[in-house]
Design an enzyme around this catalytic site. Structure first.
Site, short mmCIF file in Angstrom:
data_model
loop_
_atom_site.label_atom_id
_atom_site.label_comp_id
_atom_site.label_asym_id
_atom_site.label_seq_id
_atom_site.Cartn_x
_atom_site.Cartn_y
_atom_site.Cartn_z
N SER A 299 28.51 -15.05 23.03
CA SER A 299 27.23 -14.55 22.56
C SER A 299 26.65 -15.59 21.60
O SER A 299 27.26 -15.90 20.58
CB SER A 299 27.47 -13.21 21.84
OG SER A 299 26.29 -12.72 21.27
N LYS B 223 25.49 -15.72 26.81
CA LYS B 223 24.54 -14.66 26.44
C LYS B 223 23.71 -15.17 25.28
O LYS B 223 24.24 -15.55 24.23
CB LYS B 223 25.32 -13.41 26.05
CG LYS B 223 24.60 -12.43 25.12
CD LYS B 223 25.37 -11.12 25.02
CE LYS B 223 25.20 -10.44 23.67
NZ LYS B 223 25.97 -9.18 23.58
N LYS C 249 20.97 -14.50 22.39
CA LYS C 249 20.24 -13.50 21.61
C LYS C 249 18.77 -13.89 21.65
O LYS C 249 18.44 -15.08 21.50
CB LYS C 249 20.75 -13.51 20.16
CG LYS C 249 22.17 -12.97 20.01
CD LYS C 249 22.22 -11.47 20.22
CE LYS C 249 23.57 -10.89 19.82
NZ LYS C 249 23.60 -9.42 20.01
N ASP D 208 20.17 -10.86 25.20
CA ASP D 208 20.38 -9.61 24.43
C ASP D 208 19.30 -9.51 23.37
O ASP D 208 19.20 -10.35 22.48
CB ASP D 208 21.77 -9.65 23.77
CG ASP D 208 22.11 -8.33 23.05
OD1 ASP D 208 21.26 -7.41 23.05
OD2 ASP D 208 23.23 -8.24 22.49
N GLU E 179 20.02 -7.23 27.98
CA GLU E 179 20.75 -6.20 27.24
C GLU E 179 19.83 -5.55 26.21
O GLU E 179 19.15 -6.24 25.45
CB GLU E 179 21.94 -6.89 26.55
CG GLU E 179 22.90 -5.98 25.82
CD GLU E 179 24.10 -6.79 25.26
OE1 GLU E 179 24.37 -7.91 25.75
OE2 GLU E 179 24.75 -6.29 24.33
N ASP F 122 23.43 -1.34 25.62
CA ASP F 122 24.46 -1.51 24.59
C ASP F 122 24.28 -0.34 23.61
O ASP F 122 24.89 0.73 23.76
CB ASP F 122 24.29 -2.89 23.93
CG ASP F 122 25.21 -3.13 22.74
OD1 ASP F 122 25.91 -2.20 22.32
OD2 ASP F 122 25.23 -4.27 22.20
N LYS G 242 31.56 -0.98 24.23
CA LYS G 242 32.12 -1.46 22.96
C LYS G 242 32.86 -0.29 22.34
O LYS G 242 32.23 0.69 21.96
CB LYS G 242 30.95 -1.80 22.04
CG LYS G 242 30.92 -3.18 21.52
CD LYS G 242 29.74 -3.36 20.61
CE LYS G 242 28.85 -4.44 21.14
NZ LYS G 242 27.81 -4.83 20.19
N GLY H 52 31.50 -6.94 22.00
CA GLY H 52 32.30 -7.27 20.82
C GLY H 52 31.54 -6.99 19.54
O GLY H 52 30.33 -6.79 19.55
#
Ligand code: OSB
Ligand code: MG
Length: 374
Positions: A141, A167, A169, A195, A220, A245, A269, A297
């Site tokens: 991430s 991934k 952000k 995400d 996400e 998520d 998660k 995570g």
């Protein structure tokens, strides 16, 4: 099993690189290590959530408070409460069910019970949960950056290290152009996803549709955590698959999200859903509907990472998770470091329980506060 004492420690681990999302920036991770003393042996787990209630409502000091005042006393054998007879991994959620929210804290206690229980039985957590693979694919991430060249360097470093999925952000103003630059840089074959941590609204649908030609695996949590309806509406307006998520807090909400068409993929998660057993139920619901899942995570220490690896070894976890090497997060972890193998995968621990234990000296060195509930 009877729980005799709950030792809690707050620890602080500096992050090797600041972690910036659409909601906040973190330069160090503060989390709680749980050590359960039971009549069958010790159980370890961690409670990891952000310092501020920005990812969701739980934040670390609140979880400490609810653990000390409500959750730990409810599980102790000596207090005459529901746990006086016996606690099993499955009964933890039942005993704590009358308390609303604070799934992060519930997850930590359940994980510690699972560790003690499986350690005493000589079974690994992965075998106990029904894991089917010895190694799992890894992803990373990547924090928001102000500079695209710097971001591309960071991504190159992760690809060289062997990660099979990136991934990014994203947030309004740092989204389409960033994802396009990364896609052009890494080429069509590397798995890429984004995400948003709930930073958009349905009015941004036309903007988000510009991600559609980047061949992303998923987007996400684009919209608010409590709006499945709008995610379902967005899903009809963009081609990139939506993964939830923050919105998925239980097997029930997972079933609802799937049935209204709010997501095609789920990030599971354990800390967000109240524990590894609820996480497995979400996996089961998703699998029954042909919905792929992956393990998210919370910048865990080695204790949480070990347990997440066990979860990610279940059959429905077909996509790479946010399971990265220790070195991506911490220079010094409280357990042995986790590393990628030559294929960019990570081994699922095979020892009893969660398969790792904290190093006592390291733990002492990073502890900033401790208490015991008896
Ligand atoms: O949204 O998945 C998220 C970390 C903390 C809180 C929320 C999220 C994250 C991550 C990092 O993306 C996942 C990890 O590498 O542990
Ligand atoms: Mg997320």
């Amino acid at each position: 099993m009877k729980i005799e004492a709950v030792h809690l420690r707050r620890i602080t681990l500096p992050l090797v690189t600041p972690f910036r999302t659409s909601q906040h920036v973190e330069t160090e991770r503060t989390l709680v290590v749980v050590e359960l003393v039971t009549d069958v042996g010790t159980g370890w787990a961690e409670c990891s959530t952000d310092d501020e209630p920005v990812y969701w409502a739980d934040y670390l000091e609140a979880e400490i408070d609810v653990l000390v005042r409500h959750f730990a006393p409810a599980l102790l054998a000596g207090t005459g409460g529901p746990a006086a007879q016996a606690v099993t991994p499955a009964s933890v959620a039942e005993i704590l069910q009358r308390f609303k929210g604070h799934r992060t804290a519930k997850s930590a206690l359940e994980a510690a019970v699972l560790d003690a229980w499986t350690r005493a039985a000589g079974t690994s957590l992965a075998d106990h949960l029904g894991g089917v693979r010895a190694t799992v694919p890894t992803g990373v991430s990547v924090a928001i950056s102000d500079s695209i060249p710097e971001l591309l360097d960071t991504v190159d470093g992760y690809l060289e290290a062997g990660y099979g999925r990136i991934k990014l952000k994203i947030e309004p103003g740092r989204d389409i152009a960033v994802a396009r630059a990364v896609r052009e840089h890494i080429g069509p074959d590397v798995l890429l996803q984004v995400d948003a941590n709930a930073a958009y609204s349905l009015g941004d649908a036309a903007h988000l549709a510009k991600l559609d030609d980047l061949d992303l695996l998923l987007i996400e949590q684009p919209l608010a955590w409590d709006d499945l309806h709008q995610h379902a509406a967005l899903a009809r307006l963009i081609r990139t698959p939506i993964c939830l998520d923050e919105s998925i807090t239980s097997a029930r909400s997972a079933a609802a999200a799937i049935s209204v068409g709010a997501c095609r993929i789920i990030n599971i998660k354990p800390a967000r859903v109240g524990g590894y057993l609820e996480a497995r139920r979400i996996h089961d619901v998703a699998q029954a509907h042909g919905v792929p899942v992956w393990c998210g995570g919370m910048l865990e220490s080695g204790l949480g990472r070990a347990a997440n690896l066990a979860l990610a070894s279940l059959p429905g976890f077909t996509l790479p998770g946010d399971i990265s090497a220790t070195s991506r997060y911490y220079a010094q972890d409280i357990t042995e470091p986790f590393e990628l193998d030559a294929d960019g995968r990570m081994a699922v621990p095979t020892g009893p329980g969660v398969g790792v234990e904290p190093d006592g000296a390291v733990l002492d060195a990073v502890t900033t506060w401790r208490t015991t509930v008896t």
